[in-house]
Structure formats: structure tokens, C-alpha cells
Design a protein around this motif. Structure first.
Motif, PDB file in Angstrom:
ATOM      1  N   ALA A  98     -28.198  26.787 -29.183  1.00 31.46           N
ATOM      2  CA  ALA A  98     -28.530  25.690 -28.262  1.00 31.46           C
ATOM      3  C   ALA A  98     -28.809  26.197 -26.841  1.00 31.46           C
ATOM      4  O   ALA A  98     -29.222  27.331 -26.636  1.00 31.46           O
ATOM      5  CB  ALA A  98     -27.426  24.626 -28.263  1.00 31.46           C
ATOM      6  N   SER A  99     -28.569  25.314 -25.851  1.00 30.86           N
ATOM      7  CA  SER A  99     -28.801  25.659 -24.441  1.00 30.86           C
ATOM      8  C   SER A  99     -27.513  25.394 -23.677  1.00 30.86           C
ATOM      9  O   SER A  99     -26.590  24.760 -24.195  1.00 30.86           O
ATOM     10  CB  SER A  99     -29.902  24.768 -23.870  1.00 30.86           C
ATOM     11  N   GLY A 100     -27.459  25.863 -22.434  1.00 34.76           N
ATOM     12  CA  GLY A 100     -26.280  25.633 -21.610  1.00 34.76           C
ATOM     13  C   GLY A 100     -25.933  24.156 -21.513  1.00 34.76           C
ATOM     14  O   GLY A 100     -24.773  23.764 -21.635  1.00 34.76           O
ATOM     15  N   GLN A 101     -26.957  23.325 -21.312  1.00 32.50           N
ATOM     16  CA  GLN A 101     -26.719  21.883 -21.171  1.00 32.50           C
ATOM     17  C   GLN A 101     -26.082  21.304 -22.435  1.00 32.50           C
ATOM     18  O   GLN A 101     -25.178  20.464 -22.371  1.00 32.50           O
ATOM     19  CB  GLN A 101     -28.042  21.150 -20.916  1.00 32.50           C
ATOM     20  N   ILE A 102     -26.582  21.717 -23.592  1.00 34.48           N
ATOM     21  CA  ILE A 102     -26.073  21.155 -24.852  1.00 34.48           C
ATOM     22  C   ILE A 102     -24.671  21.688 -25.144  1.00 34.48           C
ATOM     23  O   ILE A 102     -23.777  20.938 -25.547  1.00 34.48           O
ATOM     24  CB  ILE A 102     -27.059  21.440 -25.995  1.00 34.48           C
ATOM     25  N   ARG A 103     -24.440  22.976 -24.905  1.00 35.22           N
ATOM     26  CA  ARG A 103     -23.107  23.539 -25.162  1.00 35.22           C
ATOM     27  C   ARG A 103     -22.037  22.896 -24.273  1.00 35.22           C
ATOM     28  O   ARG A 103     -20.867  22.864 -24.634  1.00 35.22           O
ATOM     29  CB  ARG A 103     -23.123  25.066 -24.950  1.00 35.22           C
ATOM     30  N   ASN A 104     -22.435  22.406 -23.094  1.00 32.08           N
ATOM     31  CA  ASN A 104     -21.466  21.750 -22.206  1.00 32.08           C
ATOM     32  C   ASN A 104     -20.979  20.418 -22.760  1.00 32.08           C
ATOM     33  O   ASN A 104     -19.954  19.899 -22.328  1.00 32.08           O
ATOM     34  CB  ASN A 104     -22.106  21.485 -20.834  1.00 32.08           C
ATOM     35  N   VAL A 105     -21.736  19.831 -23.668  1.00 35.58           N
ATOM     36  CA  VAL A 105     -21.432  18.492 -24.172  1.00 35.58           C
ATOM     37  C   VAL A 105     -20.944  18.540 -25.615  1.00 35.58           C
ATOM     38  O   VAL A 105     -20.007  17.840 -25.996  1.00 35.58           O
ATOM     39  CB  VAL A 105     -22.692  17.594 -24.062  1.00 35.58           C
TER      40      VAL A 105
ATOM     41  N   LEU B  53     -25.913  16.548 -13.284  1.00 39.11           N
ATOM     42  CA  LEU B  53     -24.532  17.027 -13.354  1.00 39.11           C
ATOM     43  C   LEU B  53     -23.651  15.838 -13.719  1.00 39.11           C
ATOM     44  O   LEU B  53     -23.655  14.822 -13.010  1.00 39.11           O
ATOM     45  CB  LEU B  53     -24.105  17.641 -12.021  1.00 39.11           C
ATOM     46  N   LEU B  54     -22.941  15.941 -14.835  1.00 38.02           N
ATOM     47  CA  LEU B  54     -22.060  14.876 -15.302  1.00 38.02           C
ATOM     48  C   LEU B  54     -20.634  15.398 -15.192  1.00 38.02           C
ATOM     49  O   LEU B  54     -20.285  16.379 -15.865  1.00 38.02           O
ATOM     50  CB  LEU B  54     -22.410  14.515 -16.755  1.00 38.02           C
ATOM     51  N   ASP B  55     -19.851  14.770 -14.317  1.00 36.46           N
ATOM     52  CA  ASP B  55     -18.503  15.274 -14.016  1.00 36.46           C
ATOM     53  C   ASP B  55     -18.545  16.771 -13.727  1.00 36.46           C
ATOM     54  O   ASP B  55     -17.694  17.549 -14.193  1.00 36.46           O
ATOM     55  CB  ASP B  55     -17.533  14.944 -15.161  1.00 36.46           C
ATOM     56  N   GLY B  56     -19.564  17.172 -13.007  1.00 40.40           N
ATOM     57  CA  GLY B  56     -19.650  18.544 -12.506  1.00 40.40           C
ATOM     58  C   GLY B  56     -20.370  19.540 -13.387  1.00 40.40           C
ATOM     59  O   GLY B  56     -20.633  20.660 -12.953  1.00 40.40           O
ATOM     60  N   THR B  57     -20.675  19.173 -14.651  1.00 40.98           N
ATOM     61  CA  THR B  57     -21.376  20.150 -15.492  1.00 40.98           C
ATOM     62  C   THR B  57     -22.774  19.641 -15.830  1.00 40.98           C
ATOM     63  O   THR B  57     -23.010  18.438 -15.925  1.00 40.98           O
ATOM     64  CB  THR B  57     -20.624  20.459 -16.810  1.00 40.98           C
ATOM     65  N   ARG B  58     -23.681  20.605 -16.055  1.00 40.10           N
ATOM     66  CA  ARG B  58     -25.074  20.215 -16.321  1.00 40.10           C
ATOM     67  C   ARG B  58     -25.210  19.705 -17.760  1.00 40.10           C
ATOM     68  O   ARG B  58     -24.668  20.304 -18.694  1.00 40.10           O
ATOM     69  CB  ARG B  58     -26.030  21.380 -16.068  1.00 40.10           C
ATOM     70  N   VAL B  59     -25.910  18.600 -17.914  1.00 37.57           N
ATOM     71  CA  VAL B  59     -26.132  18.009 -19.242  1.00 37.57           C
ATOM     72  C   VAL B  59     -27.559  17.457 -19.304  1.00 37.57           C
ATOM     73  O   VAL B  59     -28.204  17.226 -18.277  1.00 37.57           O
ATOM     74  CB  VAL B  59     -25.142  16.848 -19.541  1.00 37.57           C
ATOM     75  N   ASN B  60     -28.032  17.243 -20.539  1.00 41.59           N
ATOM     76  CA  ASN B  60     -29.304  16.556 -20.749  1.00 41.59           C
ATOM     77  C   ASN B  60     -29.010  15.053 -20.733  1.00 41.59           C
ATOM     78  O   ASN B  60     -28.416  14.525 -21.675  1.00 41.59           O
ATOM     79  CB  ASN B  60     -29.912  16.922 -22.107  1.00 41.59           C
ATOM     80  N   SER B  61     -29.467  14.353 -19.687  1.00 37.10           N
ATOM     81  CA  SER B  61     -29.117  12.925 -19.595  1.00 37.10           C
ATOM     82  C   SER B  61     -29.820  12.103 -20.675  1.00 37.10           C
ATOM     83  O   SER B  61     -29.420  10.983 -20.960  1.00 37.10           O
ATOM     84  CB  SER B  61     -29.433  12.371 -18.201  1.00 37.10           C
TER      85      SER B  61
END
Lengths: 326, 169
Positions: A98-105, B53-61
Motif C-alpha cells: 500500500a501507501s503511507g496514507q493507507i497504512r496509517n488507517v 491530516l486526520l488526528d495528525g496523520t496523513r490519510v486519503n480522505s
């Protein structure tokens, strides 16, 4: 997207009850589910949010094993000092996906339950035995796109691959799941989560309605074990695997005392190469032995014309990964 | 249509809204709140134009259901700086000419800010040679890997990497 009810329960008991009805789906990170809902592949009437009920911690237990809450985000799991030091193949597997954004979620539990990225499964205008049983499989027809699909066949009707990198590493480490149902927690080897899919490719796991993965258990680390995860894909980053391997080796001088090999991108579930492991265990740690062992394992593979290259790729990847670990 | 009342903070301001359960955070920002700095590209989590940034971390909105954001703190490009006082990362993108059409830029900037914070927190990447070295040393290769969730169809990558490198502390 079809309208759906949304619930955010505050206890596992409520979550189990809300999620047990037909048409309900659980959501944790949602990175796969929301995408599939937009595509019309998933059409839940009810979405039950597990964010307030899933464990979020990584704990080292008294016996040295590690309990990873199902709600732990992929980024946090890959970054945890215990994981990167004792189970490096797991950290490597996560950051290879995945990507950084996806791994964060994305969460630990959700990662294990994500659906295949087979193009026909994701395109509701096409037949698909997994999504719509009995409609057929374009990938198996002549001219079908099967480059990324399975070489080990667990079903005659579907050759979709399981997309998770993390699951491959966890299977190599003999991870177990903690499953919660009816107020009780039970343990299940992760490998047994995934069904054989023989006659029902749409039923991918043995989870019952309302059953929830609450944690993953990693057996205590083994002294002297080295592990690695190597993934080959069509581009350098942010792509699913063509073939990946999670391997772990313990040596006794020049002899292999213990070995684990799990392959990704080759089957409907992480493929533990047990016959290759048996051939390598107790034998001298030589490239020739590794090569013979994985070649024998691959004799049961049934590739398509499009993905025959995976035989050589899987062979070479296993040999080179084991060579790196000795 | 099934609606929910929702309270969340966007750029430090409390918003109380009513959302359809199907609404993504991206569509809430753009369609309901008219915060159009955040862009919709693929709408499937592949291009990164919608990064916030959602609660400080980057996410795909685009992959976050708004209804799941009760109480959350969201930072969009509108919350980073103003035209007179740009965020240092915005300033770096200007100085390095890190864009052509500019459509992916809000997502690139939010992603870069989130990415640098991940490095400070010790998050490893696929190209980190050692899992023991914390934090990772950020070079061009690391930045390209860590930013692979943000596409730029104009191909301004060379200058995007330079802009981000200039902000590595």
C-alpha cells in the motif's frame, strides 16, 4: 453506493449482536471496504464501526509471545520496536504494501480480511464466481487477464490471489488469531482462518456472522532465527505482489535447524511451503538443496499461459531469500 | 438516505453538520463545507490528491466515511498557512517550482508534512536499509518511496522531491 445504517458500538457484545445480521459489514480502517462499496462490489445494509471496541495495543506477554490488538494500525505495527527487532519480516511485509496514507488507517485485523484485487472481482459488469457464484470466471477463459493471479489452485472456479503481505509473514511465524464470539475468546491458527474455497470461492474465511478478530498472537521469538520478506511487483512501490516470500531460518553450523517459507501472490491464501520446509530442515544449508526443495513444491502448481513466469520467479525468489538468511 | 449528526474540528474550528452515512470525508469537505483546497482525483485511494491530516496523520480522505469522524481533528491545506504567511512546506513548493498544473499540490503538501512527522516518529519504509536505524536518513530514494501514494500526472516529481528535501530538518 447503496444507503446503509451506521452503528458505532462501545462494547464487543453490542458489536457482535449488531454485526450478526445478514447484510451487515464490520468496518475498522475501511480502506478496502469503502473502496469496494464505491465499486458496488460490497453493498451492506448496515455498517458496524469497530473503532471503539478493538484492542489498540501491542503487548509482550509473560511467555515471550506478543499480542497485537486487531485495531493496531499497519504503520504502528511496522514501527514497533519489538516487531522490527524480533520479527523483521513482518515490518518489511507491511511497508512493502500500500501507501503511507493507507497504512496509517488500515488495521491489523482488516489487513487479514481484505478482498482480492482481481480485476474481474472488482468490476461488477463482468462475471465472477467469487462475487456472483456460478456466473463464470473471465480470468480462466482464453484471453483472460491472469498475470497477477494464482498458480496454486485451491478452486476450479476461481484463481484470485489473497492480496495481503502481512498475512504471508504472519503465516510464516505461525501466528494465531484471537476470535471473539458469544462472550468467549478462542484461538485459531491464522492459516486456518482461510477456507480451501474449493466449491465456494466467495466464502473466504471460516468466520461466523458476528465473530470478530480481536487480536493476533505471535509465538515467542526463537534464538538465532533470522527472517526476511521479499516482494516482487510490476512497479517499485504501491502495487500488489506478483510473488512474495516470507522466510525464516535457524542454523546449526552449516545445517538448517529450522526453516519457514510462506509465499504470497500465488494462491487464494498465504501459501506455506511445507513440503519445501521438510526437505530443507535438517539438511545442509546449500543453494542446491534450497533449489531442489522449492522446485518440488512447485510441481503441484497449475499456472495459466499468462502467469507461467511465476514458477521461475517463485523459485528464484525463495532461493535468493534463503541464501540471504544463511 | 440515512443521516447522522456529526461534530468534528476542521482546521481547529468546530463544525456541526448532518451527513449521509455514505458521504466520504472528502465530499464533506468539498461539497458540504466548500473547502475545495482538498482535491478529488481517482476517488479510490490511489492518487493521493485528497490527502489530509486526520488526528495528525496523513490519510486519503476519499476512503474515510465522514460519519466515522465524530470528534476528529482534520487539517486541510486551507489550515496550513495563509497567502501572506505560507506554511514552510508550501513556501518550499513555491521556491522549488514543485508543480505544473497544481491539482495534486494540496495533497502532496499535506502528505509531505505527514510523512516528515512519520520519519520523526521512527516509521520505517520499504527502502530503509536497516530497520534498526531510527529515524531513517531521508534521501531522494526514501522520499520517493514514502511519497508513492501521491501521483503527479504533470511529472513534477524532480522538483517535488527537491522541495521536500529542503524541509528535512
Amino acid at each position: 453506493m447503496r444507503p446503509f445504517e451506521y452503528f458505532r458500538p462501545s462494547s464487543l457484545a453490542d458489536a457482535a449482536q449488531l454485526g450478526a445480521v445478514s447484510g451487515a459489514k464490520y468496518i475498522a480502517g475501511g480502506t478496502n471496504l469503502v473502496d469496494l462499496m464505491k465499486l458496488g462490489v460490497e453493498q451492506p445494509d448496515r455498517v458496524v464501526d469497530l473503532r471503539d471496541v478493538l484492542e489498540q495495543e501491542i503487548q509482550e506477554l509473560e511467555d515471550g509471545s506478543i499480542r497485537i490488538g486487531a485495531g493496531v494500525r499497519n504503520t504502528d505495527l511496522a514501527s514497533h520496536p519489538l516487531i522490527r527487532r524480533q520479527y523483521p519480516a513482518m515490518s518489511r511485509a507491511i511497508v512493502a504494501g500500500a501507501s503511507g496514507q493507507i497504512r496509517n488507517v488500515a488495521t491489523t485485523g482488516g489487513n487479514l480480511l481484505q478482498r482480492t484485487r482481481c480485476v474481474y472481482f472488482q468490476d461488477v459488469s463482468r462475471p465472477c464466481n467469487k462475487r456472483a457464484p456460478g456466473t463464470g470466471c473471465p480470468a480462466l477463459e482464453s484471453g483472460g487477464l491472469s498475470r497477477g493471479l494464482a498458480i496454486f489452485r485451491t478452486s476450479e472456479e476461481c484463481i484470485a490471489t489473497h492480496p495481503s503481505d502481512l498475512a504471508v509473514a504472519l503465516v510464516a511465524f505461525d501466528a494465531e488469531l484471537a476470535l471473539w464470539r458469544d462472550g468467549q475468546e478462542r484461538r485459531l491458527p491464522l492459516e486456518q482462518l482461510y477456507t480451501s474455497q474449493e466449491s465456494a470461492p466467495g466464502r473466504e474465511t471460516i468466520l461466523e456472522p458476528g465473530e470478530i478478530i480481536t487480536a493476533v498472537h505471535l509465538p515467542a521469538p526463537v534464538d538465532g532465527r533470522r527472517s526476511h520478506y521479499v516482494k516482487v511487483r510490476d512497479r517499485a512501490s504501491f502495487a500488489f505482489s506478483l510473488v512474495s516470500v516470507a522466510a525464516a531460518v535457524e542454523l546449526d553450523g552449516d545445517t538448517v535447524r529450522g526453516v519457514r517459507i510462506a509465499l504470497g501472490g500465488v494462491a487464494s491464501r498465504p501459501w506455506r511451503a511445507r513440503s519445501a520446509e521438510q526437505a530443507i530442515q535438517g539438511a545442509p544449508a546449500t543453494s542446491a538443496n534450497f533449489s531442489r526443495a522449492i522446485r518440488d513444491e512447485l510441481t503441484t502448481a497449475v499456472p495459466t499461459a499468462d502467469n507461467r513466469f511465476k514458477l521461475a520467479l517463485a523459485h528464484n525468489l525463495v532461493v535468493s531469500t534463503l541464501e540471504e538468511l544463511i | 438516505m440515512i443521516e447522522h449528526e456529526l461534530s468534528l474540528y476542521i482546521n481547529d474550528r468546530l463544525h456541526q453538520v448532518v451527513v449521509d452515512s455514505r458521504r466520504t470525508l472528502l465530499d464533506l469537505l468539498r461539497e458540504q463545507l466548500r473547502l475545495t483546497g482538498t482535491k478529488k482525483g481517482c476517488d479510490h485511494g490511489q492518487c493521493g490528491a485528497c490527502t489530509v491530516l486526520l488526528d495528525g496523520t496523513r490519510v486519503n480522505s476519499c476512503l474515510v466515511l465522514a460519519v466515522t469522524c465524530e470528534g476528529a481533528h482534520v487539517t486541510t491545506v486551507e489550515g496550513l498557512g495563509t497567502a501572506d504567511a505560507l506554511d514552510p512546506m508550501q513556501e518550499a513548493f513555491v521556491q522549488h517550482d514543485a508543480l505544473q498544473c497544481g491539482y495534486c499540490t494540496p495533497g502532496q503538501i499535506c502528505s509531505a508534512i505527514g510523512m516528515l512527522d512519520e520519519v520523526r516518529r521512527g516509521v520505517p519504509s520499504h527502502v530503509s536499509s536497516s530497520l534498526e536505524a531510527v529515524p531513517a536518513v531521508l534521501d531522494e530514494r526514501e522520499i520517493r518511496e514514502r511519497m508513492s501514494g501521491n501521483l503527479c500526472r504533470c511529472g513534477a516529481y524532480v522538483n517535488i522531491v527537491d522541495a521536500i528535501l529542503s524541509q528535512v530538518g
